[in-house]
Structure formats: structure tokens, C-alpha cells
Enzyme design. Structure first.
Site, PDB file in Angstrom:
ATOM      1  CE  LYS A  62      -4.105  -2.178   1.853  1.00 43.69           C
ATOM      2  NZ  LYS A  62      -3.590  -3.496   2.333  1.00 43.69           N
ATOM      3  CB  ALA A  64       0.524   5.888   0.701  1.00 45.55           C
TER       4      ALA A  64
END
Ligand code: O7M
Length: 216
Positions: A62, A64
Site C-alpha cells: 500500500k 503512499a
């Protein structure tokens, strides 16, 4: 990713031997293994390459961050042997574009989170999910992640991204979603973790879910 069983195993165990044993047992009955922080932090990043020798690996980090940091992360993960990396979209189009560029350089794939499957996704993510799906489509990613706990949202996200981008969908089983409903709503793959890796016989459960998907 080759679309056969349309099932992805989320392998969130923290023991290396257990992880390898499960991969060996479900091999051929899932299309890919999704691994992330739990397994990689517990066992080290070499596990990515070890599993990749047996099945395609989707690295769920994930990602980010700013474009440069995203680039550094994606390069390491692809070098370690992953076939795909999962990234967040809320950081914006420049960060996403950078991840896609790195994936293209390596001949690999990026999957982008839109709306998550847990109840808390309604606090912020759902409001931005359609824009994030559109941004993912514009960036020509391989696929997006959409919630099996809300098949109507899978359908909505499918209507935004069109047919050329895949949907991989977690939330089946332990989180209450149904594999059949999720596939019928337009997902290409369902992602299943606990229902498979906590089972006495992970292989039989994977076969059963695969059958449910075929019948759907
Ligand atoms: O079947 P489970 O609930 O045990 O596991 C689901 C897996 O999918 C687990 O690895 C989660 O971290 C992941 N996941 C979600 O459950 N919901 C989401 O919205 C997104 C993910 C995910 O994979 O994001 C890329």
C-alpha cells in the site's frame, strides 16, 4: 496475471515455513499470492523471491508517499521478485504515475486501492473512491482493489474504469463478503486470507472457493 481460478490468497501469516507450506499446498488452485507487511516484516524480504518461485506474487505494501520515495520502494519490491505492487491513490496522480513508470520499466504491474472493505472505509475513502478509480484508469494501471463487502461498489467502480482494467476484491469470508456475489458484481479476482490460511486444509478451502467462482 493469468486468469484461471480467479482466486488470490492473502498470505498474512508470520512464520516462514508455514507460509511456504501453504503456498505449496494451494499452488495451482490460486492465481497469485498476496503478501504484505505481516509476512515480510516477520521473515525478511527474501520471502518475496522464495514465494515467487512457486506462484505469482502481489506485494501489498500500500505504497503512499511522494513520487521519489514511491519509486525507491517499488524498485526494491520488483527487484526482490514481486510481479505486482499494490499502491494507494490518495497521494495523487504524480505519485501513481511514478509507480506505473517503475512497473513498466520492470515489465510488472501496479494495483491501486480505491475503496477499502472494512467499515472505516466509509469515514473518508468512500467519498474519494470514484475519483481514485478514475485516476487509476487514466494512469493505465493493471488493476484496482475494490471491496467484496460491498458488491454494489464493485459494480460502480467497474462502471468507472471500463473493461480493460482488472478488479481484485478482498473481504470474502472472514469479513463477510461472498465470492460469487463479488465476481457477479464485476470483479476479476477475489482475495481471500483467513478463510484459507487458518483452515485445517487450506487447499480444500481454496478448491471450494474456486468452484463457487466457476459456478458464479
Ligand atoms: O480474507 P481476510 O480478511 O483475512 O484478508 C483480506 C486481505 O485483503 C488482507 O490481506 C487485507 O489486508 C487485504 N485488504 C482488505 O481486507 N481490504 C481492503 O480494502 C484492501 C485489502 C488489500 O489487499 O489491499 C490491497
Amino acid at each position: 496475471m493469468i486468469k484461471d481460478t480467479r482466486l488470490i490468497l492473502a498470505l498474512d501469516v508470520t512464520d516462514r515455513l508455514q507460509a511456504l507450506k501453504i503456498v505449496q499446498s494451494v499452488k495451482g488452485h490460486v492465481d497469485a499470492i498476496k503478501i504484505g507487511y505481516p509476512l515480510v516484516l516477520a521473515t525478511g524480504k527474501d520471502i518475496i523471491g522464495e514465494i515467487a518461485e512457486m506462484a505469482p506474487v502481489i506485494a501489498d505494501f500500500k505504497v503512499a508517499d511522494i513520487p521519489n520515495t514511491d519509486r525507491l520502494i517499488c524498485e526494491e519490491v520488483f527487484r526482490a521478485g514481486a510481479d505486482a505492487v499494490i499502491v494507494h491513490a490518495f497521494t495523487g496522480s504524480d505519485s501513481l504515475k511514478m509507480c506505473v513508470e517503475v512497473a513498466e520499466e520492470h515489465g510488472k504491474e501496479i494495483y491501486v486501492v480505491t475503496e477499502m472493505s472494512h467499515p472505516g472505509a466509509l469515514d473518508f475513502m468512500q467519498k474519494a473512491a470514484e475519483d481514485m478509480a478514475q485516476m487509476a484508469a487514466n494512469a493505465k494501471v493493471a488493476g484496482v482493489v475494490a471491496p467484496a463487502t460491498r458488491p454494489e461498489r464493485v459494480k460502480m467502480i467497474r462502471s468507472i474504469i471500463g473493461d480493460d482494467i482488472a478488479i481484485i476484491s478482498p473481504g470474502v469470508g472472514a469479513q463477510g463478503g461472498s465470492a460469487a456475489d463479488t465476481i457477479k458484481a464485476g470483479a476479476d479476482w477475489v482475495i481471500v486470507g483467513r478463510s484459507i490460511y487458518l483452515a485445517d486444509d487450506p487447499r480444500q478451502v481454496a478448491i471450494g472457493i474456486g468452484k463457487e467462482i466457476k459456478d458464479a
